[in-house]
Scaffold this active site. Structure first.
Site, PDB file in Angstrom:
ATOM      1  CE  LYS A 167      -5.173   5.944  -5.190  1.00 44.39           C
ATOM      2  NZ  LYS A 167      -5.235   4.452  -5.121  1.00 44.39           N
ATOM      3  CG  HIS A 175     -26.664  25.271   0.811  1.00 49.57           C
ATOM      4  ND1 HIS A 175     -26.836  24.297  -0.531  1.00 49.57           N
ATOM      5  CD2 HIS A 175     -26.783  26.464  -0.007  1.00 49.57           C
ATOM      6  CE1 HIS A 175     -26.971  25.094  -1.683  1.00 49.57           C
ATOM      7  NE2 HIS A 175     -26.695  26.365  -1.192  1.00 49.57           N
ATOM      8  N   GLY A 233      -6.433  -1.423 -12.826  1.00 46.72           N
ATOM      9  CA  GLY A 233      -6.334  -1.068 -14.610  1.00 46.72           C
ATOM     10  C   GLY A 233      -6.841   0.465 -14.639  1.00 46.72           C
ATOM     11  CB  CYS A 246      -0.908  -0.045   1.363  1.00 44.21           C
ATOM     12  SG  CYS A 246      -1.575   1.537   1.709  1.00 44.21           S
TER      13      CYS A 246
HETATM   14  P1  NAD Z   1      -9.165  -6.914  -9.629  1.00 42.48           P
HETATM   15  O1  NAD Z   1      -9.519  -8.255  -9.363  1.00 42.48           O
HETATM   16  O2  NAD Z   1     -10.022  -5.699  -8.985  1.00 42.48           O
HETATM   17  O3  NAD Z   1      -9.553  -6.754 -11.283  1.00 42.48           O
HETATM   18  C1  NAD Z   1      -8.850  -7.648 -12.229  1.00 42.48           C
HETATM   19  C2  NAD Z   1      -9.666  -7.771 -13.460  1.00 42.48           C
HETATM   20  O4  NAD Z   1      -8.911  -8.320 -14.481  1.00 42.48           O
HETATM   21  C3  NAD Z   1     -11.020  -8.174 -13.221  1.00 42.48           C
HETATM   22  O5  NAD Z   1     -11.878  -7.220 -13.704  1.00 42.48           O
HETATM   23  C4  NAD Z   1     -10.843  -9.743 -14.312  1.00 42.48           C
HETATM   24  O6  NAD Z   1     -12.353  -9.944 -14.723  1.00 42.48           O
HETATM   25  C5  NAD Z   1      -9.966  -8.920 -15.290  1.00 42.48           C
HETATM   26  N1  NAD Z   1      -9.277 -10.307 -15.917  1.00 42.48           N
HETATM   27  C6  NAD Z   1      -8.890 -11.460 -15.180  1.00 42.48           C
HETATM   28  N2  NAD Z   1      -8.336 -12.370 -16.286  1.00 42.48           N
HETATM   29  C7  NAD Z   1      -8.412 -11.629 -17.456  1.00 42.48           C
HETATM   30  C8  NAD Z   1      -7.773 -11.926 -18.711  1.00 42.48           C
HETATM   31  N3  NAD Z   1      -7.189 -13.226 -19.098  1.00 42.48           N
HETATM   32  N4  NAD Z   1      -8.156 -11.158 -19.541  1.00 42.48           N
HETATM   33  C9  NAD Z   1      -8.624 -10.011 -19.497  1.00 42.48           C
HETATM   34  N5  NAD Z   1      -9.229  -9.541 -18.270  1.00 42.48           N
HETATM   35  C10 NAD Z   1      -9.144 -10.371 -17.058  1.00 42.48           C
HETATM   36  O7  NAD Z   1      -7.581  -6.629  -9.633  1.00 42.48           O
HETATM   37  P2  NAD Z   1      -6.603  -5.445  -9.754  1.00 42.48           P
HETATM   38  O8  NAD Z   1      -7.367  -4.286 -10.325  1.00 42.48           O
HETATM   39  O9  NAD Z   1      -5.418  -6.050 -10.130  1.00 42.48           O
HETATM   40  O10 NAD Z   1      -6.422  -5.147  -8.231  1.00 42.48           O
HETATM   41  C11 NAD Z   1      -6.038  -6.171  -7.365  1.00 42.48           C
HETATM   42  C12 NAD Z   1      -6.254  -6.018  -5.787  1.00 42.48           C
HETATM   43  O11 NAD Z   1      -5.878  -4.689  -5.487  1.00 42.48           O
HETATM   44  C13 NAD Z   1      -8.012  -6.035  -5.988  1.00 42.48           C
HETATM   45  O12 NAD Z   1      -8.401  -6.746  -4.851  1.00 42.48           O
HETATM   46  C14 NAD Z   1      -8.256  -4.567  -5.740  1.00 42.48           C
HETATM   47  O13 NAD Z   1      -9.622  -4.401  -4.871  1.00 42.48           O
HETATM   48  C15 NAD Z   1      -7.167  -3.915  -4.823  1.00 42.48           C
HETATM   49  N6  NAD Z   1      -6.938  -2.697  -5.149  1.00 42.48           N
HETATM   50  C16 NAD Z   1      -7.772  -1.699  -4.822  1.00 42.48           C
HETATM   51  C17 NAD Z   1      -7.568  -0.311  -4.854  1.00 42.48           C
HETATM   52  C18 NAD Z   1      -8.551   0.566  -4.510  1.00 42.48           C
HETATM   53  O14 NAD Z   1      -9.339   0.184  -3.616  1.00 42.48           O
HETATM   54  N7  NAD Z   1      -8.491   1.767  -4.911  1.00 42.48           N
HETATM   55  C19 NAD Z   1      -6.619   0.078  -5.964  1.00 42.48           C
HETATM   56  C20 NAD Z   1      -5.626  -0.959  -6.290  1.00 42.48           C
HETATM   57  C21 NAD Z   1      -6.093  -2.348  -5.905  1.00 42.48           C
END
Ligand code: NAD
Length: 463
Positions: free
Chosen positions: A52, A442, A187, A43
């Site tokens: 961020k 407000h 992503g 983190c």
């Molecule tokens: P995620 O699990 O949130 O999203 C991964 C995405 O990849 C999913 O939508 C999935 O369907 C897709 N995917 C899987 N295999 C695929 C394929 N072969 N081709 C195309 N798409 C595919 O994972 P993340 O975004 O890597 O984040 C990792 C973890 O970190 C998550 O648990 C997330 O909640 C956490 N995270 C949270 C925050 C936040 O809260 N702002 C920020 C960053 C990460």
């Protein structure tokens, strides 16, 4: 010879270091083991905090470049100084990780630098980079080793052109064309950063929607907004591999033509980090997805060995790990501790932000729970108009019979801050009427939350 502690914590991410501080507050002699020189885990070092910083800088850059004309502010020449932007991010990380070091010292937590490995119940060895080992003993052990980046079969990271979020926080130049695999939080956030800085970004998502797990209506609206900003999406795109050419990469998508690009960011989730932890030495078995099974006191199958955060499954979020760390320690010391899993917010820090707490409409339908829904658009909120951020809405879901708030979903300016109010309301078992009857200042964005609560009972005033 071994050094004795009351509690040994493996990992100093948000779960581990917070647990360490809370345990020290409760009078325990605590050891906290971390293999990285900088504390704070994924983190702080390569996750939430640096992303961020870049989200803020890239948004300012984009605003300066093309977003202020309608406010009567003309800026004639805007240039990107990427090394300085990355430098600001690194300074932020460094200040915060040093801050954790200070907090551990202040609380008299003993910090061990090295890889922690359980050797028996109540015993952990710490091996540093020079291969020197220190033996620790302690009645209780908490595993807080977090998660590591997942990849896909057929794709290997090379750290340069095919990368994880860690490297995508430090590209030395703006990629001409960036392909992002995965339409989840990482992503969308990092895709947004590089799009703002000038990349042509395509997000490939396996499912027919983005942000799986989040409320569908909100995810659909978010997709529209992100597309209008210039992010490109291919949904239903299953990526099967990446080929490296001399200077470019080809991303293979099942049933589609290859997509050529300069760099690929793989953001398809994270997996629990249990490598070389010595779990087998005490007979702890992970489940089929690699998570450590625990009971409702966070204790594993072995008495005195606990686990919290990403390594136990559930939402992989820093604040969830922190709450579990505190609850676990309080249960060990006092017998009581709690985490309300129905009130853990999740936020995606795009602009506008996307925030969610409690149940989604889909979850309520699936569980057969009858609900009422109130929505309020930011376009009808005075402050949102004044600041020029009118996209999105607040949606509140409440039990049809009791009116108890079951969930809230916000797409809009500062959604991540606004959701906190509803998380507190859920924690206090508030009804939508409770929220609707509270005075909100407000002109604030928070009035949109109040109006959405009023809309649950069809009595929003401004819409
Ligand atoms: P995620 O699990 O949130 O999203 C991964 C995405 O990849 C999913 O939508 C999935 O369907 C897709 N995917 C899987 N295999 C695929 C394929 N072969 N081709 C195309 N798409 C595919 O994972 P993340 O975004 O890597 O984040 C990792 C973890 O970190 C998550 O648990 C997330 O909640 C956490 N995270 C949270 C925050 C936040 O809260 N702002 C920020 C960053 C990460």
């Amino acid at each position: 010879m071994s050094t004795e502690h009351d509690l040994i914590i493996i990992g100093a991410g948000p779960g581990g270091y917070v647990a360490a501080i809370r345990a020290a507050q409760l009078g325990l002699n605590v050891a906290c083991i971390e293999k990285e020189p900088a504390l704070g885990g994924t983190c702080l070092r390569v996750g939430c905090i640096p992303s961020k910083a870049l989200l803020e800088s890239s948004e300012l850059f984009e605003q300066a470049k093309n977003g202020m004309g309608n406010r009567g502010i003309r800026i004639s020449k805007v240039e990107l100084d990427l090394p300085s932007m990355l430098g600001q991010k690194d300074q932020t990380v460094s200040a915060l990780t040093k801050g954790i070091e200070g907090l551990l010292k202040k609380n008299k937590v003993t910090r061990y630098l090295g890889h922690g490995r359980i050797t028996a119940a109540g015993a952990v060895s710490v091996t540093n980079r020079e291969n020197k080992t220190t033996e620790l003993t302690g009645k209780n052990i908490i595993i807080a080793t977090g998660s590591v980046v997942a990849t896909l079969p057929g794709i290997e990271f090379d750290g340069e052109r095919v990368v994880s979020s860690t490297e995508a926080l430090s590209f030395s130049s703006v990629p001409g064309k960036l392909v992002v695999i995965g339409g989840g939080a990482i992503g969308l956030e990092l895709g947004t950063v590089w799009r703002r800085l000038g990349s042509k970004v395509t997000v490939l998502e396996y499912l027919n929607r983005i942000l799986p797990g989040m409320d569908d209506e909100l995810a659909k609206q978010s997709l529209k907004v992100l597309k209008s900003q210039g992010l490109e999406f291919q949904l239903g795109a299953r990526v099967t591999g990446v080929t490296l050419n001399r200077k470019t990469c080809d991303v293979h998508i099942e049933g589609h033509e290859n997509l050529r690009c300069d760099r690929v960011l793989v953001a398809v989730g994270r997996r629990p980090n249990t490598a070389e932890l010595g779990l087998e030495s005490v007979g702890i078995e992970t489940d089929k997805r690699g998570f450590i099974p625990i009971d409702d006191t966070y204790q594993s199958s072995v008495s005195g060995i606990y686990a919290i955060g990403d390594v136990v499954g559930g939402a992989m979020l820093a604040h969830k790990a922190e709450e579990e760390g505190i609850a676990c320690v309080e249960k060990i010391v006092t017998g009581y501790g709690h985490v309300n899993y129905d009130a853990i917010p999740a936020i995606v820090y795009t602009s506008p932000e996307i925030a969610s707490v409690g149940a989604t409409e889909e979850q309520l339908k699936e569980s057969g729970i009858e609900y009422k829904k109130g929505s309020f658009p930011f376009a009808a909120n005075g402050r949102a108009r004044a600041i020029g951020h009118t996209e999105g809405m607040v949606k509140i879901l409440a039990d049809k019979k009791t009116d108890r708030i079951l969930g809230a979903h916000i797409l809009g300016p500062h959604a991540g801050d606004l959701i906190a109010e509803v998380a507190v309301a859920i924690e206090f078992c508030a009804s939508s009427e409770d929220l609707a009857r509270c005075t909100h200042a407000h002109p604030t964005l928070a009035e949109a939350v109040k109006e959405a609560a009023m809309a649950v009972d069809q009595r929003a005033i401004h819409f």
